[in-house]
Design an enzyme around this catalytic site. Sequence first.
Site, PDB file in Angstrom:
ATOM      1  CE  LYS A  94      -3.905   1.848   2.749  1.00  0.00           C
ATOM      2  NZ  LYS A  94      -4.792   1.537   3.888  1.00  0.00           N
ATOM      3  CB  SER A 167      -8.080   3.441   3.278  1.00  0.00           C
ATOM      4  OG  SER A 167      -7.090   2.808   4.074  1.00  0.00           O
ATOM      5  CB  SER A 191      -8.516   0.304   5.818  1.00  0.00           C
ATOM      6  OG  SER A 191      -9.342   1.413   6.055  1.00  0.00           O
TER       7      SER A 191
END
Length: 478
Positions: A94, A167, A191
């Site tokens: 990420k 997210s 998330s």
Amino acid sequence: MRHPTEADELRYSDLQNLPCLDIATLAAAIRQREVSPVQATRAQLDRIAALDGRLRSYAHLTADAAMAQAEAAQAEIAAGRYRGPLHGVPLAVKDLCATAGIPTAAGMALHEHRVPTEDATVVKRLKDAGAVLLGKLQMTEGAYADHHPSVTPPVNPWNAAHWPGMSSSGPGVAVAAGLCHGALGSDTGGSIRFPCAANGLTGLKPTWGRVSRHGVFELAASLDHVGPMARSAVDAGLLFAAIAGRDANDPTTAADPVPDCAAATGQGAQGLCIGFDPAWNGDGVDAVTRAMLAGAVEAFRSLGVRTVELRVPDMAQAVADWFPLCAVEAAVAHEATYPAHRDAYGAVLASVLEAGHAVHGIELQRIRLRRMALRGRVDALFDSVDLLLAPVQPFAAPTVAEMQALGEQPGRVSALLRYTCPFDMTGHPTLTLPGGFTPGGLPLGFQLVAARMDEATLLRAGAAFQRITGWHRRRPLD
């Protein structure tokens, strides 16, 4: 030891699409020289080139660096210096994990050109394990709830009309679509769990403090968890074993020894006790999700797991408290750039930071006291059970349009978070598992929760569940 031949390439192409192999299978093939790191990495880059223009999971693709790492891994393995099951395996992280020499924007236009000079600890540990880093995966702005207006959000590979999760949207899409074999995400309010449920993945949110946050862009320091997003519990265990453990650069990391994840995933689930709260798991939960949970309970019973009904503490207050606590901690995390660079922020993240500045110190202390009490009450659940089973979210496979309208419906945002953010508040580890599909063919997921520092039991139960179910083996775009 032999080098891969054309026949080996054809065999893996015929049996399974190479980029969609799970880590454990690919690792065995690499170790046995049936597939090389260069072949695996080239196959991933080719698939990314073919699909990611539509799926948009990558924020930064580092193709040249990945091929160089693959060649280095291949040479090491040929020389007998095999590092372990991640050696030569193409992964991605990420885009809030700092990467030396590679932009790390955390989904923010403000940081579009930010290039760290050192790797986050989790990135360094993946590299030390010999993994190949394909690049950085797209995410919501600052790891909160919405993508920055300048970012085109990733697309759910199962159905473009449906939500890919937040997210860690890019990691969820990339792992599901075969654009990396596994990834690192983060979870502050759900998330890791939301995108795993939305994309049919297995995700481990470790105990808070189990995995270093050094070099990871902060949303809310005491709520942020970094963990693996993968195609199976076995794979999640392999990634977790590589990144977990004490880090001198992060004084909040725990000194507890990292469990033997390989041993845990091979043990079976017989003798475990799983608790669930029928009222909490059912009130306001749609029929498809309730049926999926019932199926999961029956599957565990067939494995020799004892299941018991229990009552969870009141989680409504924890959800209500999560919002101002996250806002305050986010305001601290952004104090160097907000409000000084207000115009560079999207509306959703800016509104959270404004809310954080408005929280009174006395109210913040009340929240902290309630949080400590909740942690103790959740700890007490594990005096009588090994695991807790719960939904990830109360409504199955929402569309993008439904999620965009969520804030306009009173109580719906809190309903979405009712099963996720409480365990960020308490720091307990969770494992998200694929549990079925909607009638329309969209993935469904549920979560197991364990006592703090007991990721081993989560992985043990998850791997056993996946040996008798096939939900985690289904792939989009097949």
